[in-house]
Design a protein around this motif. Structure first.
Motif, mmCIF file in Angstrom:
data_model
loop_
_atom_site.group_PDB
_atom_site.id
_atom_site.type_symbol
_atom_site.label_atom_id
_atom_site.label_comp_id
_atom_site.label_asym_id
_atom_site.label_seq_id
_atom_site.Cartn_x
_atom_site.Cartn_y
_atom_site.Cartn_z
ATOM 1 N N SER A 129 -5.637 -13.235 9.681
ATOM 2 C CA SER A 129 -6.776 -13.851 8.979
ATOM 3 C C SER A 129 -6.282 -14.740 7.853
ATOM 4 N N THR A 130 -7.165 -15.603 7.380
ATOM 5 C CA THR A 130 -6.811 -16.432 6.227
ATOM 6 C C THR A 130 -6.630 -15.551 4.992
ATOM 7 N N ASP A 131 -7.379 -14.452 4.905
ATOM 8 C CA ASP A 131 -7.191 -13.504 3.799
ATOM 9 C C ASP A 131 -5.752 -12.990 3.786
ATOM 10 N N LYS A 132 -5.235 -12.660 4.971
ATOM 11 C CA LYS A 132 -3.871 -12.134 5.076
ATOM 12 C C LYS A 132 -2.841 -13.182 4.670
ATOM 13 N N VAL A 133 -3.090 -14.448 4.998
ATOM 14 C CA VAL A 133 -2.173 -15.520 4.568
ATOM 15 C C VAL A 133 -2.062 -15.507 3.048
ATOM 16 N N LEU A 134 -3.190 -15.435 2.364
ATOM 17 C CA LEU A 134 -3.169 -15.406 0.899
ATOM 18 C C LEU A 134 -2.486 -14.148 0.380
ATOM 19 N N ARG A 135 -2.722 -13.004 1.026
ATOM 20 C CA ARG A 135 -2.049 -11.776 0.596
ATOM 21 C C ARG A 135 -0.538 -11.876 0.783
ATOM 22 N N CYS A 136 -0.089 -12.518 1.870
ATOM 23 C CA CYS A 136 1.355 -12.720 2.084
ATOM 24 C C CYS A 136 1.958 -13.539 0.943
ATOM 25 N N ILE A 137 1.271 -14.601 0.553
ATOM 26 C CA ILE A 137 1.756 -15.450 -0.537
ATOM 27 C C ILE A 137 1.827 -14.644 -1.835
ATOM 28 N N LEU A 138 0.780 -13.875 -2.113
ATOM 29 C CA LEU A 138 0.756 -13.071 -3.334
ATOM 30 C C LEU A 138 1.811 -11.971 -3.316
ATOM 31 N N GLU A 139 1.971 -11.312 -2.173
ATOM 32 C CA GLU A 139 2.976 -10.259 -2.066
ATOM 33 C C GLU A 139 4.386 -10.823 -2.240
ATOM 34 N N PHE A 140 4.628 -12.014 -1.705
ATOM 35 C CA PHE A 140 5.924 -12.660 -1.912
ATOM 36 C C PHE A 140 6.141 -12.915 -3.400
ATOM 37 N N ALA A 141 5.127 -13.492 -4.057
ATOM 38 C CA ALA A 141 5.250 -13.795 -5.491
ATOM 39 C C ALA A 141 5.503 -12.516 -6.294
ATOM 40 N N GLN A 142 4.821 -11.424 -5.944
ATOM 41 C CA GLN A 142 4.967 -10.168 -6.666
ATOM 42 C C GLN A 142 6.315 -9.505 -6.453
ATOM 43 N N ARG A 143 6.824 -9.541 -5.234
ATOM 44 C CA ARG A 143 8.005 -8.751 -4.902
ATOM 45 C C ARG A 143 9.312 -9.535 -4.842
ATOM 46 N N ASP A 144 9.270 -10.734 -4.293
ATOM 47 C CA ASP A 144 10.511 -11.457 -4.023
ATOM 48 C C ASP A 144 10.603 -12.807 -4.715
ATOM 49 N N GLY A 145 9.521 -13.307 -5.213
ATOM 50 C CA GLY A 145 9.504 -14.646 -5.775
ATOM 51 C C GLY A 145 10.173 -14.731 -7.129
ATOM 52 N N THR A 191 0.820 -1.206 0.000
ATOM 53 C CA THR A 191 0.000 0.000 0.000
ATOM 54 C C THR A 191 0.858 1.261 0.000
ATOM 55 N N CYS A 192 2.144 1.125 0.267
ATOM 56 C CA CYS A 192 3.090 2.255 0.268
ATOM 57 C C CYS A 192 2.569 3.439 1.072
ATOM 58 N N GLY A 193 1.997 3.167 2.225
ATOM 59 C CA GLY A 193 1.517 4.231 3.091
ATOM 60 C C GLY A 193 0.151 4.772 2.714
ATOM 61 N N GLY A 194 -0.387 4.324 1.612
ATOM 62 C CA GLY A 194 -1.700 4.803 1.171
ATOM 63 C C GLY A 194 -2.823 4.038 1.842
ATOM 64 N N LYS A 195 -4.034 4.488 1.583
ATOM 65 C CA LYS A 195 -5.213 3.828 2.142
ATOM 66 C C LYS A 195 -5.350 2.438 1.535
ATOM 67 N N LYS A 196 -5.594 1.455 2.378
ATOM 68 C CA LYS A 196 -5.792 0.092 1.899
ATOM 69 C C LYS A 196 -7.112 0.038 1.146
ATOM 70 N N ASN A 197 -7.074 -0.504 -0.042
ATOM 71 C CA ASN A 197 -8.260 -0.577 -0.881
ATOM 72 C C ASN A 197 -8.407 -2.010 -1.364
ATOM 73 N N LYS A 198 -8.802 -2.890 -0.461
ATOM 74 C CA LYS A 198 -8.900 -4.317 -0.773
ATOM 75 C C LYS A 198 -10.152 -4.597 -1.586
ATOM 76 N N LYS A 199 -10.052 -5.540 -2.470
ATOM 77 C CA LYS A 199 -11.170 -6.003 -3.291
ATOM 78 C C LYS A 199 -11.498 -7.432 -2.895
ATOM 79 N N THR A 200 -12.735 -7.823 -3.043
ATOM 80 C CA THR A 200 -13.175 -9.169 -2.694
ATOM 81 C C THR A 200 -12.998 -10.096 -3.899
ATOM 82 N N LEU A 201 -12.530 -11.307 -3.617
ATOM 83 C CA LEU A 201 -12.331 -12.324 -4.642
ATOM 84 C C LEU A 201 -12.745 -13.667 -4.061
ATOM 85 N N SER A 202 -13.553 -14.377 -4.793
ATOM 86 C CA SER A 202 -13.961 -15.713 -4.364
ATOM 87 C C SER A 202 -12.997 -16.725 -4.985
ATOM 88 N N VAL A 203 -12.475 -17.632 -4.166
ATOM 89 C CA VAL A 203 -11.482 -18.598 -4.633
ATOM 90 C C VAL A 203 -11.918 -20.003 -4.241
#
Length: 82
Positions: free
Chosen positions: A50-66, A17-29
């Motif tokens: 939350s389980t949502d945060k677990v998925l965001r951690c995985i995605l953020e890793f893939a986007q930035r460091d993976g 979010t780089c310090g900005g307002k979090k603007n999460k969107k809903t996704l059904s998986v």
């Protein structure tokens, strides 16, 4: 870049979010039972909110460091073998 390990994925702090307002969107998986269990176990093991945060951690890793080629070009299946 890395193919990741749990410590790297769930403990390292990342900010998409780089310090900005979090603007999460809903996704059904749709997940397999073992995948859902993994997410719930990971939430508990690493004290993730939350389980949502677990998925965001995985995605953020893939986007930035993976390493995308390792993440997306390697065939793996826990259900039927390597």
């Amino acid at each position: 870049m890395s193919d990741g390990d749990a410590q790297t994925i769930f403990v390292k702090k990342r900010c998409n979010t780089c310090g900005g307002k979090k603007n999460k969107k809903t996704l059904s998986v749709s997940l397999y039972g073992a995948q859902k269990d993994f997410i719930e176990e990971t939430k508990t093991k690493y004290n993730v909110k939350s389980t949502d945060k677990v998925l965001r951690c995985i995605l953020e890793f893939a986007q930035r460091d993976g390493d995308s080629s390792v993440i997306f070009n390697t065939t793996r299946c826990r259900m039927c073998g390597p």
